[in-house]
Design an enzyme around this catalytic site. Structure first.
Site, PDB file in Angstrom:
ATOM      1  N   LYS A 134      51.498 -11.265   2.319  1.00  0.00           N
ATOM      2  CA  LYS A 134      51.808 -10.759   3.663  1.00  0.00           C
ATOM      3  C   LYS A 134      51.560 -11.878   4.658  1.00  0.00           C
ATOM      4  O   LYS A 134      50.766 -12.776   4.394  1.00  0.00           O
ATOM      5  CB  LYS A 134      50.892  -9.565   3.993  1.00  0.00           C
ATOM      6  CG  LYS A 134      51.424  -8.674   5.091  1.00  0.00           C
ATOM      7  CD  LYS A 134      52.409  -7.677   4.547  1.00  0.00           C
ATOM      8  CE  LYS A 134      53.000  -6.814   5.628  1.00  0.00           C
ATOM      9  NZ  LYS A 134      53.750  -5.684   5.042  1.00  0.00           N
ATOM     10  N   ASP A 174      58.283  -6.617   9.038  1.00  0.00           N
ATOM     11  CA  ASP A 174      57.238  -5.595   9.183  1.00  0.00           C
ATOM     12  C   ASP A 174      57.215  -5.312  10.687  1.00  0.00           C
ATOM     13  O   ASP A 174      58.227  -5.549  11.364  1.00  0.00           O
ATOM     14  CB  ASP A 174      55.888  -6.116   8.645  1.00  0.00           C
ATOM     15  CG  ASP A 174      54.846  -4.999   8.466  1.00  0.00           C
ATOM     16  OD1 ASP A 174      54.888  -4.287   7.463  1.00  0.00           O
ATOM     17  OD2 ASP A 174      53.989  -4.809   9.373  1.00  0.00           O
TER      18      ASP A 174
END
Ligand code: NDP
Ligand code: 2IT
Length: 454
Positions: A134, A174
């Site tokens: 991430k 995201d």
């Protein structure tokens, strides 16, 4: 040596948790995500001494690599800003690191680590050969012009490009990172590397290597997961009302698929407040306001007419509904809100966002017998279609929307089945948290075991 028992494994995991908290100070979201997973693993370690001997849990909780970098950029008035960029490459036992980039003022290392940690298990559950990672930045895109966002993305990629690649690490979107940002990021990657490496990012536009249904995938997938949970209880979505939080990518396509399957979403929200629409959210108007105009949801209420009201502040979870789909951000649904949902007769809660429900709230829901779908299972549709985008890129192929959506449905049903069966196998029937954590863990742990101490 005495074989481990569930209770001695529990003690060891508790000690490990304390050590992890000590070694990773001031990262409450990461601690929370680790706590939630470790809580499920004692019965596995009690029967798999080889996992314990290989210190698999210890290794899994330590990212393989953490990259932090400076992102300088100039605003439209020529002022120079300095943001911080992150990429945490958490685990690559199952495939290249895979996971989104988040641009939000709250982003810090602990948040990126919590998201990366969750991603490892989520990606394992998809069964598609992707590791977990991430990244993101504390850059706040709200109120920034297109050119400011472009310059920021170019500066971010100028550093990030050396760490990623179709076989190494494949970022996507995201919070705060959608199709526009992926476009600017991809353009800069292509320029710097002089490579048309379509598999380096997912969430691309359809005409330049993107996959059909990727924008829709997380929301659609979560609705499919909720439908499976209801099916297990002899119900379906037809005629159900839903309370949805958020008004971004995940929320919009959750609302759209609910409608398509005969349910009705009554709400959406942003960080300022929420909208309640007695007729059900008009998804086309919501798309116009949020995706085209990038405006606030108060604007939706103003244009919708008499059926809709905007409530500034307040809790969207006060609105009575049959199912709840938190789709904004972490820890947005606490114990008190969960108790309200239960009082209002909620049947299922399915997480579109990552870790939106606190552990205390999950306990409240479980105690009341509410079906609870944790994000690492329920919102895996987004990254699953990202993996299908990688497959299409590798084959220089383009699948029809129908083919991608069929695959998405099959994958979500398969994840549901895996979580359900695993929970049964470990004596926790109906507990999708236990099922998702153990099934995800077993897949990664087996691959790590086979690949030696690295
Ligand atoms: P978007 O940026 O498209 O939308 C985010 C939404 O959540 C906005 O409505 C935003 O409101 C709201 N929000 C964000 N932060 C906060 C906050 N701190 N407090 C209250 N509201 C907030 O993001 P996505 O829809 O893509 O992501 C939503 C969630 O889903 C995140 O948890 C993400 O990690 C998760 N997720 C996303 C996937 C994807 O493919 N995009 C896949 C799987 C999970 P505002 O504009 O006011 O900030
Ligand atoms: O949290 C998530 O799964 C995402 N933001 C999507 C990640 C991806 O690589 O598509």
């Amino acid at each position: 040596m005495t074989p481990p028992t569930t209770s001695s494994s529990k003690d060891k995991l508790a000690a490990l948790r304390t050590e992890i908290e000590h070694r990773n100070p001031a990262q409450p979201e990461f601690h929370q995500a680790v706590h939630e997973v470790l809580e499920s693993l004692a019965p596995v370690l009690a029967v798999r001494d080889d996992y314990a001997q290989a210190s698999l849990v210890e290794r899994l909780c330590e990212p393989e690599r953490q990259i932090i970098f400076r992102v300088p950029w100039q605003d439209d008035r020529g002022r120079v800003h300095v943001n911080r960029g992150f990429r945490v490459e958490f685990n690559s036992a199952l495939g290249p690191y895979k996971g989104g980039l988040r641009f939000h003022s709250s982003v810090n290392l602990g948040i990126v680590k919590f998201l990366g940690f969750e991603q490892v298990f989520k990606n394992a559950l998809t069964g598609l050969g992707i590791g977990g990672g991430k990244g993101g930045s504390d850059f706040d895109p709200h109120g920034r012009s297109d050119s400011e966002v472009m310059r920021f993305c170019q500066s971010f990629m100028t550093e990030l490009h050396r760490h990623i690649g179709a076989h190494t690490d494949v970022p996507a979107g995201d919070i705060g990172v959608g199709g526009r940002e992926i476009g600017y990021l991809f353009g800069q990657y292509r320029r710097i590397t002089n490579r048309w490496e379509s598999g380096v990012l997912t969430g691309k536009g359809l005409s330049w290597g993107g996959s059909a249904i990727r924008p829709e995938a997380t929301g659609y997938g979560n609705v499919y997961f909720a439908a499976e949970m209801l099916r297990r209880r002899g119900e379906d979505l037809q005629g159900q009302t839903a309370v949805v939080s958020g008004s971004g990518n995940v929320a919009i396509y959750t609302i759209e698929k609910l409608k398509a399957l005969g349910a009705n979403a009554l709400t959406c929200s942003d960080s300022g407040g929420y909208v309640i629409d007695d007729k059900g959210i008009d998804v086309e108007l919501l798309k116009q306001v949020k995706e085209v105009e990038r405006a606030r949801i108060s604007e939706y209420a103003e244009r919708r007419g008499a059926s809709a009201r905007y409530i500034s502040g307040g809790s969207v979870w006060d609105v009575p509904a049959d199912i709840a789909l938190p789709s904004a951000t972490q820890n947005e649904l606490g114990a008190e809100a969960a108790a309200t949902l239960v009082r209002n007769g909620v049947k299922a809660v399915s997480e579109g966002a990552n870790m939106p429900t606190t552990m205390e709230a999950v306990d409240v829901l479980h105690e009341a017998g509410v079906a609870f779908g944790p994000g690492k299972a329920a919102n895996a549709g987004g990254v699953a279609v990202s993996a299908l985008e990688m497959q299409q890129n590798a084959a220089r192929d383009t699948w029809t929307p129908a083919r991608v959506e069929d695959e998405l449905l099959r994958i979500m049903q398969d994840i549901h089945h895996t979580c359900y069966e695993t929970a049964e196998r470990y004596d926790a029937p109906g507990n999708y948290v236990t099922g998702a954590n153990i099934a995800g863990f077993e897949r990664v742990a087996d691959a790590m075991l086979a690949q030696g101490v690295i």
